[in-house]
Design an enzyme around this catalytic site. Structure first.
Site, PDB file in Angstrom:
ATOM      1  N   ALA A  32       1.902  -0.346  10.964  1.00  8.53           N
ATOM      2  CA  ALA A  32       1.491  -1.713  10.652  1.00  8.53           C
ATOM      3  C   ALA A  32       0.738  -1.674   9.334  1.00  8.53           C
ATOM      4  O   ALA A  32       0.414  -0.598   8.844  1.00  8.53           O
ATOM      5  CB  ALA A  32       0.594  -2.269  11.759  1.00  8.53           C
ATOM      6  N   MET A  33       0.470  -2.854   8.771  1.00  8.88           N
ATOM      7  CA  MET A  33      -0.210  -2.895   7.467  1.00  8.88           C
ATOM      8  C   MET A  33      -1.188  -4.058   7.432  1.00  8.88           C
ATOM      9  O   MET A  33      -0.821  -5.189   7.748  1.00  8.88           O
ATOM     10  CB  MET A  33       0.840  -3.020   6.354  1.00  8.88           C
ATOM     11  CG  MET A  33       0.257  -3.249   4.976  1.00  8.88           C
ATOM     12  SD  MET A  33      -0.752  -1.830   4.428  1.00  8.88           S
ATOM     13  CE  MET A  33      -1.939  -2.652   3.368  1.00  8.88           C
ATOM     14  N   GLU A  34      -2.407  -3.731   7.018  1.00  8.70           N
ATOM     15  CA  GLU A  34      -3.515  -4.687   7.108  1.00  8.70           C
ATOM     16  C   GLU A  34      -3.566  -5.702   5.979  1.00  8.70           C
ATOM     17  O   GLU A  34      -4.655  -6.047   5.518  1.00  8.70           O
ATOM     18  CB  GLU A  34      -4.833  -3.904   7.148  1.00  8.70           C
ATOM     19  CG  GLU A  34      -5.242  -3.222   5.818  1.00  8.70           C
ATOM     20  CD  GLU A  34      -4.843  -1.759   5.690  1.00  8.70           C
ATOM     21  OE1 GLU A  34      -3.881  -1.355   6.354  1.00  8.70           O
ATOM     22  OE2 GLU A  34      -5.495  -1.031   4.923  1.00  8.70           O
ATOM     23  N   GLU A  80       0.845  -1.194   0.000  1.00 10.64           N
ATOM     24  CA  GLU A  80       0.000   0.000   0.000  1.00 10.64           C
ATOM     25  C   GLU A  80       0.883   1.249   0.000  1.00 10.64           C
ATOM     26  O   GLU A  80       1.866   1.279   0.744  1.00 10.64           O
ATOM     27  CB  GLU A  80      -0.904   0.035   1.235  1.00 10.64           C
ATOM     28  CG  GLU A  80      -1.905   1.182   1.158  1.00 10.64           C
ATOM     29  CD  GLU A  80      -2.840   1.282   2.359  1.00 10.64           C
ATOM     30  OE1 GLU A  80      -2.750   0.461   3.290  1.00 10.64           O
ATOM     31  OE2 GLU A  80      -3.656   2.204   2.345  1.00 10.64           O
ATOM     32  N   GLU A 133      -5.793  -2.624  12.645  1.00 15.28           N
ATOM     33  CA  GLU A 133      -5.519  -3.470  11.478  1.00 15.28           C
ATOM     34  C   GLU A 133      -6.590  -4.551  11.329  1.00 15.28           C
ATOM     35  O   GLU A 133      -6.994  -4.881  10.217  1.00 15.28           O
ATOM     36  CB  GLU A 133      -4.126  -4.105  11.578  1.00 15.28           C
ATOM     37  CG  GLU A 133      -2.970  -3.105  11.733  1.00 15.28           C
ATOM     38  CD  GLU A 133      -2.973  -1.972  10.720  1.00 15.28           C
ATOM     39  OE1 GLU A 133      -3.412  -2.205   9.581  1.00 15.28           O
ATOM     40  OE2 GLU A 133      -2.556  -0.851  11.075  1.00 15.28           O
ATOM     41  N   GLU A 159      -9.605   4.366   6.623  1.00 13.78           N
ATOM     42  CA  GLU A 159      -8.729   4.738   7.748  1.00 13.78           C
ATOM     43  C   GLU A 159      -9.523   5.365   8.904  1.00 13.78           C
ATOM     44  O   GLU A 159      -9.269   5.079  10.068  1.00 13.78           O
ATOM     45  CB  GLU A 159      -7.624   5.679   7.284  1.00 13.78           C
ATOM     46  CG  GLU A 159      -6.629   5.046   6.315  1.00 13.78           C
ATOM     47  CD  GLU A 159      -6.022   3.746   6.823  1.00 13.78           C
ATOM     48  OE1 GLU A 159      -6.082   3.467   8.043  1.00 13.78           O
ATOM     49  OE2 GLU A 159      -5.499   2.976   5.996  1.00 13.78           O
TER      50      GLU A 159
HETATM   51 ZN   LIG Z   1      -5.210   1.828   8.651  1.00 12.70          ZN
END
Ligand SMILES: [Zn+2]
Length: 840
Positions: free
Chosen positions: A268-270, A133, A304, A326
């Site tokens: 962090a990244m989902e 992303e 997340e 978000e």
């Molecule tokens: Zn987010």
């Protein structure tokens, strides 16, 4: 701008739509390269002579579409696209595109990249991992890298036998190939956007799975850190249960891994099923971490996991809509953490995030929450406080206005209706209107599509009639006017509660004979100014204000002070009045932050007066709390002890407290909140020997939280040669590139040495931009707001004009405007503090 008849160079044509990717990758963790093959089932909707898709920093070594050959491959590196010219025209059909390609495991923390750590035997180990992303899947494999071109992904990884490999889908087989390699296959993912795919390969370990309604949940981490996983696992299991219940939709993946990565640009990244984190937000030691550190980790885990629904199952059509995922994930994060640990009072402490959003949104250079996005760089500039915190605050305002249960029903039906597809902002408002019968869209459009927020002024006439008026709130008088549909709640005597949606002006039913209070639950995203003697009435005759109300009152009054609508002396009087009996952590955090800001803005003469005032304000609560934890008190109370000690010692310059912090620092650690405060105090007041000690502790830090604590402390020393050492370490490889920008930001904020840090930034600008991940640069520059003398401000402005930051021009413009606000505030602070020095 792009004329309407020119095709957007960043968008792909829609004649060829991907349906399913079968992706095979072979990374080489020694040469830092990879090779791959991708077969994409495509739907051709119109006759085409060429196929265009995204690819960046990749070399395509062979290409084929169905039975036809490719006559030419053209790369367009500026727009990160590749065009495959077909030998024969392709008619509408289902076909298959086959590509072989190669690339580099880069060091830039995006695309398919490498992360390096040192294991317990002092060996350097490499992890190959991904961050896609917003638009970096194209750096790992050629693809249609736009969020609405959803497809399924079936991944196979060929990796060294001794390493662990994971991806978004569950592992279906692992086969030794006999040459030291193994082939690991993963189940196809759900239909989803490219930016949500992930794969991680390296010397990793995993916890045993904990099953939640059929989903195995695991924490995966670099070798030897298994003892730090229990808190994250507990939180993740709680949140997964919580969200399945709140959304009333089963988790959309087939497994859930939470993976700690030593080098990581974001928090962090989902990624679907394979959520990646900075180590400090996943690997926790409950015994040495503070409540704030645990809360930050819980927040991010909850955030997340909320994305698995908001973002992954239902995705924005295009990057202009990222606020939708978000803001909702941030809002849902509060809901889940509030349920997980009610004693943390998460909605109360959310006030601090709301404040941060207010601060940016009071500038003329603020922006609408949603705005047009054309290039990938535009998309990068959207990951800011306005998207996350202001977005979440406006959602909270709407939820409270419509009613929590109705809001939840609407969210459920929105998610059900749009599962596996994409939405625009209005789809959510439509669902809310359908579920509640309220005109959600009318109200929310004024909040989402224009920047800024209102100041609500309450006035009373001679008959005690109260009138509310709105105008745009701003730190600058030159700001353009605007108006909002403002959902307002008013409390008054005799349990009178009034709800209204304020246009320009309204008269309240309640009168000011007793008192009135606006925004009593602090969920409205607006400032309040009480005129006549309405504030005095509220404080004298009103009810005992709860912590949230005291927080909001202090916050509003400080904002009015910065905006030159309230004299600083009046703010300080209110602060002293509240401080005397204040015992809430969030209120104190707000107050001590302001005192620290004043300390930065004060000159040496005014500083002495401020130190005295700080000691007077904090003293009573500090003495009530003492240094010893009691059995009955909650975690927030102990956290408060740390906040007060730190503020007394630094802003208050209290020599007894400083001495006690030094003792604590040299004794065995026992109370994480006080230990964290002591580290800050020792660094702020310390010498070269203290620096060495903190430096050694940093090298030996047994947990990511302690590491971060000691790293932050290095920026606080006031000796020029120690500042030089810290700054040098940001670029010589000692400090990880994921942290370097934040250390530089903290150095810029150093009251005594900020200018030195600024000189470093200007001298090493090119190197900084090479070595630090691009999206961190605008955040690093937040530190310039502290350098608020007129001369420095113009120097900084000229430098950043000559060296534009293309990945976040608006964020940088906001820092520069805030810098000007601070320059003016500095002059007023000096006058006020010096004159208060002479008063008895
Ligand atoms: Zn987010």
């Amino acid at each position: 701008m792009i004329a309407s008849d020119t095709p957007d160079p960043y968008r792909l044509p829609r004649e060829v739509i991907p349906q399913q990717y079968v992706l095979r990758l072979t990374p080489n963790l020694e040469s830092f390269t990879f090779t791959g093959e991708v077969s994409v089932d495509i739907l051709v909707t119109e006759p085409v002579n060429r196929i265009m898709l995204n690819a960046a920093e990749l070399k395509i070594t062979s290409a084929k579409v169905g039975s036809s050959t490719i006559s030419d491959i053209q790369y367009d590196p500026d727009h990160e696209r590749v065009t495959l010219e077909l030998a024969d025209r392709l008619e509408p059909c289902m076909s298959q595109l086959n590509l072989c390609f190669s690339g580099t495991l880069n060091e830039n923390l995006h695309g398919f990249y490498r992360s390096v750590f040192t294991d317990s035997e002092d060996n350097q180990r490499v992890i190959a991992t991904t961050q896609f992303e917003p638009t970096n899947a194209r750096r790992a494999f050629p693809c249609w890298d736009e969020p609405d071109l959803k497809a399924t992904f079936e991944v196979t990884l060929t990796v060294p036998e001794h390493l662990m490999a994971i991806s978004s889908g569950a592992e279906t087989s692992s086969q030794q190939l006999g040459n030291g390699l193994k082939e690991v296959r993963f189940a196809p993912t759900i239909k989803m956007s490219t930016y949500l795919l992930a794969f991680v390969i390296g010397p990793l370990e995993t916890t045993n799975p904990t099953w939640v309604n059929g989903t195995p949940v695991r924490i995966i981490h670099p070798l030897g850190k298994g003892h730090l996983t229990a808190f994250a696992l507990e939180t993740a299991v709680f949140c997964l249960n919580f969200f399945e219940d709140y959304f009333d939709i089963a988790y959309p993946g087939d497994k859930l891994d939470l993976v700690a990565i030593p080098d990581f640009a974001f928090g962090a990244m989902e990624n679907m099923g394979c959520v990646t984190f900075r180590e400090a937000l996943l690997l926790i030691d409950p015994a040495t971490s503070t409540q704030q550190e645990r809360q930050s980790a819980a927040d991010v885990i909850a955030h997340e996991l909320a994305h698995m629904w908001f973002g992954n199952l239902v995705t924005m059509q295009w990057w202009n809509g990222i606020w939708l995922k978000e803001a909702l994930a941030t809002f849902c994060e509060m809901l889940a953490v509030d349920a997980f640990r009610p004693d943390w009072q998460r909605w109360l402490t959310f006030g601090l995030s709301r404040t941060a959003a207010f601060e940016v949104d009071a500038l003329t250079t603020t922006r609408a929450i949603e705005y047009p996005v054309i290039s990938p760089q535009d998309a990068e500039g959207m990951y800011d406080l306005l998207t996350y915190q202001k977005g979440a605050a406006t959602i909270r305002m709407l939820e409270q206005f419509l009613g929590a249960e109705k809001f939840r029903n609407a969210v459920q039906s929105y998610l059900r209706q749009h599962s596996y597809s994409n939405t625009e902002t209005h789809h959510l408002w439509d669902a809310l209107t359908a579920a509640t019968g309220q005109p959600a869209r009318n109200v929310m459009d004024s909040w989402i599509f224009q920047g800024g927020h209102p100041l609500i002024t309450a006035t009373a006439d001679a008959d005690h009639k109260v009138t509310l008026k709105q105008q745009r709130f701003s730190y600058s008088p030159q700001t353009e006017q605007a108006s909002w549909q403002v959902p307002i709640i008013v409390a008054a005597a005799d349990n009178h509660i009034e709800h209204l949606v304020l246009g320009e002006q309204a008269e309240l039913r309640a009168t000011a004979e007793n008192w009135v209070m606006l925004n009593p639950n602090a969920d409205g995203f607006y400032r309040v100014s009480y005129q006549n003697n309405l504030l005095t009435r509220l404080l004298q005759d009103g009810p005992q204000l709860n912590p949230l109300q005291r927080f909001m009152l202090l916050d509003d009054q400080w904002a009015l002070t910065v905006a030159k609508q309230l004299p600083l002396t009046e703010y300080l009087q209110l602060a002293a009045h509240i401080a005397i009996s204040e015992d809430d952590l969030a209120v104190w955090q707000r107050l001590t932050n302001t005192l620290s800001t004043l300390d930065h803005l004060s000159n040496n003469q005014g500083r002495e007066a401020l130190r005295q005032q700080t000691r007077n304000m904090i003293g009573p609560t500090y003495r009530r709390l003492g240094w010893e934890q009691t059995l009955q008190e909650d975690e927030r109370t102990n956290e408060l002890r740390g906040v007060l000690v730190c503020s007394l010692a630094t802003t208050g310059n209290d020599q007894n407290v400083i001495a006690r912090c030094r003792q604590l620092f040299n004794a065995d650690a026992t109370n994480p909140a006080l230990d964290a405060a002591a580290t800050t105090v020792v660094a702020t007041t310390g010498n070269a020997a203290d620096y060495e000690k903190i430096h050694r502790r940093l090298a030996d830090a047994p947990t990511p939280q302690l590491q971060l604590r000691y790293l932050t402390a290095l920026s606080l020393f006031t000796q020029p040669e120690l500042m030089d050492r810290t700054l040098a370490a940001t670029l010589d490889g000692t400090i990880r590139s994921q942290d370097a920008g934040f250390v530089i930001r903290d150095c810029l904020r150093n009251r005594e040495r900020g200018v030195q840090a600024w000189r470093f930034v200007t001298q090493r600008w090119d190197e900084i931009n090479q070595k630090i991940p691009s999206q961190i640069i605008p955040r690093m520059l937040e530190g310039i707001c502290a350098l608020s003398t007129a001369q420095l401000a113009s120097e900084i402005t000229a430098f950043l004009k000559a060296h534009p930051v293309s990945q976040g021009p608006l964020i940088v413009a906001q820092h520069l405007e805030r810098l000007q606000v601070n320059v003016q505030l500095r002059q007023r602070v000096a006058q006020t503090l010096i004159s208060s020095n002479h008063s008895p």
